[in-house]
Design an enzyme around this catalytic site. Structure first.
Site, mmCIF file in Angstrom:
data_model
loop_
_atom_site.group_PDB
_atom_site.id
_atom_site.type_symbol
_atom_site.label_atom_id
_atom_site.label_comp_id
_atom_site.label_asym_id
_atom_site.label_seq_id
_atom_site.Cartn_x
_atom_site.Cartn_y
_atom_site.Cartn_z
ATOM 1 N N ALA A 106 1.402 13.480 99.750
ATOM 2 C CA ALA A 106 1.880 12.163 100.149
ATOM 3 C C ALA A 106 2.001 11.238 98.944
ATOM 4 O O ALA A 106 2.997 10.518 98.785
ATOM 5 C CB ALA A 106 0.928 11.559 101.176
ATOM 6 N N LYS B 50 2.276 12.044 95.695
ATOM 7 C CA LYS B 50 3.302 12.476 94.743
ATOM 8 C C LYS B 50 4.710 12.330 95.333
ATOM 9 O O LYS B 50 5.670 12.048 94.616
ATOM 10 C CB LYS B 50 3.038 13.916 94.316
ATOM 11 C CG LYS B 50 1.768 14.098 93.503
ATOM 12 C CD LYS B 50 1.764 13.274 92.233
ATOM 13 C CE LYS B 50 0.583 13.596 91.349
ATOM 14 N NZ LYS B 50 0.594 12.847 90.057
ATOM 15 N N TYR C 85 -2.511 14.470 98.374
ATOM 16 C CA TYR C 85 -1.833 14.663 97.083
ATOM 17 C C TYR C 85 -0.318 14.729 97.283
ATOM 18 O O TYR C 85 0.445 14.091 96.548
ATOM 19 C CB TYR C 85 -2.353 15.950 96.440
ATOM 20 C CG TYR C 85 -1.873 16.197 95.036
ATOM 21 C CD1 TYR C 85 -2.398 15.478 93.965
ATOM 22 C CD2 TYR C 85 -0.923 17.173 94.768
ATOM 23 C CE1 TYR C 85 -1.980 15.721 92.667
ATOM 24 C CE2 TYR C 85 -0.500 17.426 93.477
ATOM 25 C CZ TYR C 85 -1.029 16.694 92.428
ATOM 26 O OH TYR C 85 -0.605 16.936 91.146
ATOM 27 N N ILE D 97 -0.171 23.667 86.442
ATOM 28 C CA ILE D 97 -0.422 23.558 85.011
ATOM 29 C C ILE D 97 -1.897 23.822 84.733
ATOM 30 O O ILE D 97 -2.776 23.390 85.490
ATOM 31 C CB ILE D 97 -0.025 22.156 84.486
ATOM 32 C CG1 ILE D 97 1.413 21.827 84.910
ATOM 33 C CG2 ILE D 97 -0.167 22.091 82.973
ATOM 34 C CD1 ILE D 97 2.474 22.790 84.443
ATOM 35 N N VAL E 42 -6.388 2.899 86.598
ATOM 36 C CA VAL E 42 -5.009 2.616 87.009
ATOM 37 C C VAL E 42 -4.926 2.028 88.405
ATOM 38 O O VAL E 42 -3.890 1.474 88.790
ATOM 39 C CB VAL E 42 -4.120 3.881 86.920
ATOM 40 C CG1 VAL E 42 -4.025 4.377 85.486
ATOM 41 C CG2 VAL E 42 -4.604 4.978 87.862
#
Length: 250
Positions: A157, A159, A155, A188, A61
């Site tokens: 930053a 998200k 993480y 999760i 990605v």
């Protein structure tokens, strides 16, 4: 809106929330493009054995040309992309993740996957959605985007960027009938947690009102709802967190 016959791309589909999302959308009748940098054969085989429709594509990605290739192949085969679930994500396993201790390599890896990957995905599919008269996109953010958490600087930053980018994209393309929302999961139970101690697992569970970790299928259910029912929902950020935000630190 029925998902029957819709064409959906799901990133990070080899495991965890992405795998659960791919299976859920296929179970509701969508043809699912199972996309991941990892081998996603297991997810593909499971969907096909259950009678669903799916195909697997290798996708990093972080790379614009990867996105261009996947979307081009999907459009050539199916004529359109109706749905995109941007699920692929990583946490920093390369260095300390405080603002001071974080390395540039780790920053680039996390932000490149978790934020740039979401941007590139929307950039790749939105023109095709416009041509077809609309579409729906769900981006996976995190509760880390909404509050400070220990050792999650890169993480959080990334998200947080997903949250803001989701709102911006919804604003830009809502008039084109492209509805874009984000989900902020609590903790999760995915392979990312495979190496944590039992004590850490219990502490994470206790942070939620429901006193347990969430299941990938529970996030997938919300993705499916937004894809299927959310006709008046766009630019919204949905905590799916077992009451974590409401609980505070008690």
């Amino acid at each position: 809106m029925s998902l029957n016959g819709k064409i959906a791309i799901v990133t990070g589909a080899a495991q965890g929330i992405g795998e659960a999302t791919a299976k859920r959308l296929a179970g509701e009748g969508a043809t699912v493009v199972v996309a991941d940098i990892q081998d996603s054969t297991r997810t593909l085989d499971t969907i096909l054995k259950l009678g669903g429709k799916a195909e697997a594509h290798h996708l990093d990605v972080r790379l614009k040309d990867n996105w261009a290739n996947v979307v081009r192949e999907v459009v050539e085969r199916h004529g359109r992309v109706d749905l995109l679930a941007n699920v692929a994500g990583v946490v920093n396993m390369l260095s300390e993740d405080s603002v001071v201790g974080l390395t540039e390599e780790a920053w680039d890896h996390v932000v490149g996957t978790d934020l740039k990957g979401v941007w590139l995905g929307m950039q790749a599919v939105i023109p095709h959605m416009i041509e077809r008269g609309g579409g729906r996109i769900v981006n996976i953010a995190s509760m880390a985007a909404l509050r400070g958490l220990p050792n999650l600087a890169s993480y959080s930053a990334a998200k947080g960027g997903v949250v803001s980018l989701t709102k911006q994209a919804a604003f830009e393309y809502g008039e084109k009938n492209i509805l874009i929302n984000a989900i902020c999961p609590g903790t999760i139970d995915t392979p990312i947690l495979a190496d944590i101690t039992d004590e850490m697992r219990q502490a994470n569970a206790n942070a939620h009102i429901v006193r347990r970790l969430g299941e990938p299928t529970e996030i997938a259910s919300m993705v499916a709802y937004l894809m299927r029912e959310g006709s008046f929902l766009t630019g919204e950020i949905y905590p799916v967190d077992g009451g974590w935000a409401a609980k505070g630190n008690f």
